[in-house]
Design a protein around this motif. Structure first.
Motif, mmCIF file in Angstrom:
data_model
loop_
_atom_site.group_PDB
_atom_site.id
_atom_site.type_symbol
_atom_site.label_atom_id
_atom_site.label_comp_id
_atom_site.label_asym_id
_atom_site.label_seq_id
_atom_site.Cartn_x
_atom_site.Cartn_y
_atom_site.Cartn_z
ATOM 1 N N ARG A 7 0.818 -1.201 0.000
ATOM 2 C CA ARG A 7 0.000 0.000 0.000
ATOM 3 C C ARG A 7 0.860 1.263 0.000
ATOM 4 N NH1 ARG A 7 -4.923 0.673 -1.977
ATOM 5 N NH2 ARG A 7 -6.349 -0.968 -1.309
ATOM 6 N N ARG A 8 0.447 2.229 -0.830
ATOM 7 C CA ARG A 8 1.049 3.564 -0.827
ATOM 8 C C ARG A 8 -0.099 4.564 -0.984
ATOM 9 N NH1 ARG A 8 4.690 6.772 -5.354
ATOM 10 N NH2 ARG A 8 5.205 8.534 -3.980
ATOM 11 N N GLY A 9 -0.470 5.203 0.105
ATOM 12 C CA GLY A 9 -1.624 6.085 0.065
ATOM 13 C C GLY A 9 -2.871 5.297 -0.292
ATOM 14 N N ASN A 10 -3.584 5.768 -1.295
ATOM 15 C CA ASN A 10 -4.789 5.074 -1.748
ATOM 16 C C ASN A 10 -4.518 4.055 -2.841
ATOM 17 O OD1 ASN A 10 -6.480 6.596 -0.024
ATOM 18 N ND2 ASN A 10 -6.540 8.282 -1.502
ATOM 19 N N GLY A 11 -3.254 3.922 -3.215
ATOM 20 C CA GLY A 11 -2.914 2.992 -4.285
ATOM 21 C C GLY A 11 -1.870 1.981 -3.845
ATOM 22 N N TRP A 12 -1.059 1.544 -4.798
ATOM 23 C CA TRP A 12 -0.073 0.503 -4.558
ATOM 24 C C TRP A 12 1.278 0.895 -5.144
ATOM 25 C CZ3 TRP A 12 -1.602 -3.624 -1.602
ATOM 26 C CH2 TRP A 12 -2.979 -3.831 -1.471
ATOM 27 N N CYS A 13 2.320 0.314 -4.559
ATOM 28 C CA CYS A 13 3.660 0.381 -5.122
ATOM 29 C C CYS A 13 4.200 -1.039 -5.113
ATOM 30 C CB CYS A 13 4.556 1.308 -4.302
ATOM 31 S SG CYS A 13 4.884 0.721 -2.612
ATOM 32 N N ALA A 14 5.419 -1.219 -5.592
ATOM 33 C CA ALA A 14 6.068 -2.531 -5.546
ATOM 34 C C ALA A 14 7.173 -2.513 -4.504
ATOM 35 C CB ALA A 14 6.636 -2.902 -6.906
ATOM 36 N N ARG A 15 7.261 -3.596 -3.733
ATOM 37 C CA ARG A 15 8.306 -3.754 -2.718
ATOM 38 C C ARG A 15 9.197 -4.920 -3.122
ATOM 39 N NH1 ARG A 15 8.028 -4.117 3.824
ATOM 40 N NH2 ARG A 15 9.913 -5.370 4.127
ATOM 41 N N LEU A 16 10.504 -4.658 -3.208
ATOM 42 C CA LEU A 16 11.479 -5.663 -3.610
ATOM 43 C C LEU A 16 12.400 -5.956 -2.426
ATOM 44 C CD1 LEU A 16 10.512 -4.017 -6.185
ATOM 45 C CD2 LEU A 16 12.635 -4.723 -7.245
ATOM 46 N N ASP A 17 12.382 -7.187 -1.942
ATOM 47 C CA ASP A 17 13.153 -7.574 -0.764
ATOM 48 C C ASP A 17 14.320 -8.479 -1.135
ATOM 49 O OD1 ASP A 17 11.585 -6.428 1.468
ATOM 50 O OD2 ASP A 17 10.016 -7.767 0.744
ATOM 51 N N THR A 18 15.422 -8.318 -0.409
ATOM 52 C CA THR A 18 16.514 -9.290 -0.457
ATOM 53 C C THR A 18 16.423 -10.121 0.815
ATOM 54 O OG1 THR A 18 17.933 -7.807 -1.736
ATOM 55 C CG2 THR A 18 19.009 -9.609 -0.562
ATOM 56 N N LYS A 19 16.347 -11.442 0.660
ATOM 57 C CA LYS A 19 16.117 -12.285 1.822
ATOM 58 C C LYS A 19 16.622 -13.703 1.587
ATOM 59 C CE LYS A 19 11.341 -13.336 0.395
ATOM 60 N NZ LYS A 19 9.923 -13.237 0.819
ATOM 61 N N ILE A 20 16.632 -14.477 2.662
ATOM 62 C CA ILE A 20 16.987 -15.888 2.604
ATOM 63 C C ILE A 20 15.715 -16.711 2.426
ATOM 64 C CG2 ILE A 20 17.876 -17.846 3.920
ATOM 65 C CD1 ILE A 20 20.088 -16.148 2.957
ATOM 66 N N VAL A 21 15.721 -17.585 1.448
ATOM 67 C CA VAL A 21 14.615 -18.519 1.227
ATOM 68 C C VAL A 21 15.108 -19.913 1.592
ATOM 69 C CG1 VAL A 21 13.088 -19.583 -0.470
ATOM 70 C CG2 VAL A 21 13.546 -17.133 -0.570
ATOM 71 N N THR A 22 14.360 -20.581 2.458
ATOM 72 C CA THR A 22 14.744 -21.927 2.876
ATOM 73 C C THR A 22 13.823 -22.961 2.253
ATOM 74 O OG1 THR A 22 13.335 -21.836 4.845
ATOM 75 C CG2 THR A 22 15.603 -21.073 5.079
ATOM 76 N N VAL A 23 14.396 -24.085 1.928
ATOM 77 C CA VAL A 23 13.635 -25.230 1.427
ATOM 78 C C VAL A 23 13.773 -26.342 2.461
ATOM 79 C CG1 VAL A 23 13.366 -26.916 -0.419
ATOM 80 C CG2 VAL A 23 14.089 -24.587 -0.965
ATOM 81 N N LYS A 24 12.659 -26.697 3.089
ATOM 82 C CA LYS A 24 12.679 -27.727 4.115
ATOM 83 C C LYS A 24 12.133 -29.041 3.565
ATOM 84 C CE LYS A 24 12.238 -24.611 8.081
ATOM 85 N NZ LYS A 24 11.496 -24.325 9.340
#
Length: 322
Positions: free
Chosen positions: A102-119
């Motif tokens: 959410r950005r105000g009344n609309g949307w933006c894009a959020r790009l994350d750098t993170k660790i993804v685990t496969v269990k």
């Protein structure tokens, strides 16, 4: 130090807000879906071997909801994305690093750098570092192998225009530590010296194929910027000028603005429907007409499986300036 930081931030924002205005005679044209207002939500059920959880993926394009494990139809949009539905050896897996916010009344894009685990059966088997990204192109789903992460990424779309600049809104959260994590899923995670930085770039190319279907290209236009510090407040109408022809001798030229070394890692579908490496063989003259454009928005400047977990880049209102 706090005063210096705030002064620097205000200086940057003030500069952008002035420089970001349209100049006399210019016009802005939104990149399709670049206002970040329309997303497809996908619910992918992972294989029982991995726990059978339902993961949520997002694709930028026509608003839709998909509740089955199937490949996304990228003909509906011009945007590829780092979010992946994979099915190596028939084992379904999903990973999401880019999403609407959410950005105000609309949307933006959020790009994350993170660790993804496969269990597997409740135990951590694989850990990989992923950086959220969005690009003009498509993904060949379901992804069948992680050995070459670029083998399923079809980068670039046909494009014959010559815009003056790219404009967008952004903010960023960037770690100050100068270290980068390598986590490929094979072997132990490892830290090394470096600084991971979100970046946005535009490469206009004139492409052709040789007799064997190999993709060749000359670079017609270039624009690339990396963000080295956190910018906690939205910067609107950031302008990224596109420079045409050979820019390698310009005083502001940086090495990362140069041609792909040996084709780099990017690939694209050739006329026969086969994925081929894009081999940039030189600079085009400034008056050449491009055939394709690569627009990449990414949360990190390192190759796949490298990055600084915790970095986040937000972007909105992407448009061309003519």
């Amino acid at each position: 130090m706090r005063k210096i930081y705030l002064f620097s931030l205000l200086t940057i924002c003030s500069f952008v807000s002035v420089y970001g205005q349209l100049q006399s005679g210019e016009k802005s044209v939104p990149v399709k879906w670049g206002d970040m207002e329309n997303w497809c939500v996908r619910y992918i059920k992972e294989s029982a071997l991995l726990g059978g959880k339902v993961q949520t993926l997002y694709n930028l394009g026509p608003t839709d909801t998909i509740r089955t494990n199937k490949a996304y139809n990228f003909k509906k949009t011009i945007w590829g994305i780092s979010n992946a539905y994979a099915s190596p050896a028939g084992i379904d897996k999903a990973a999401n690093s880019t999403q609407p916010e959410r950005r105000g009344n609309g949307w933006c894009a959020r790009l994350d750098t993170k660790i993804v685990t496969v269990k597997v059966l409740g135990c951590i088997d694989i850990e990989v570092c992923v950086a959220g990204s969005m690009f003009l192109g498509s993904v060949l789903e379901p992804v069948k192998s992680a050995s070459d992460p670029y083998a399923s990424i079809n980068v670039g779309i046909p494009f014959t225009e010559k815009p003056k600049a790219l404009m967008f809104d952004f903010k960023a959260k960037i770690g100050s530590e100068h270290k980068v994590l390598k986590a490929t899923g094979f072997g132990k995670k490892k830290w090394f010296d470096g600084h991971d930085e979100p970046e946005v770039y535009v490469f206009l190319q004139k492409r052709w194929e040789d007799n064997d279907g190999h993709i060749k290209a000359k670079r017609v236009g270039t624009a690339r910027v990396r963000f080295s510090q956190s910018v906690p407040q939205w910067v609107n109408n950031y302008r990224l000028d596109i420079h045409y022809g050979d820019i390698s001798k310009e005083p502001w030229f940086k090495k990362y603005m140069g041609l792909f070394p040996d084709g780099g890692q990017f690939k694209a579908l050739n006329s026969k429907g086969k994925m081929e490496r894009i081999d940039e063989v030189g600079w085009a003259d400034a008056d050449e007409t491009p055939t394709h454009v690569i627009l990449m928005i990414t949360g990190g400047c390192y190759p796949a499986f490298y990055g600084y977990p915790g970095n986040t880049f937000w972007i909105d209102n992407v448009k061309w300036i003519y």
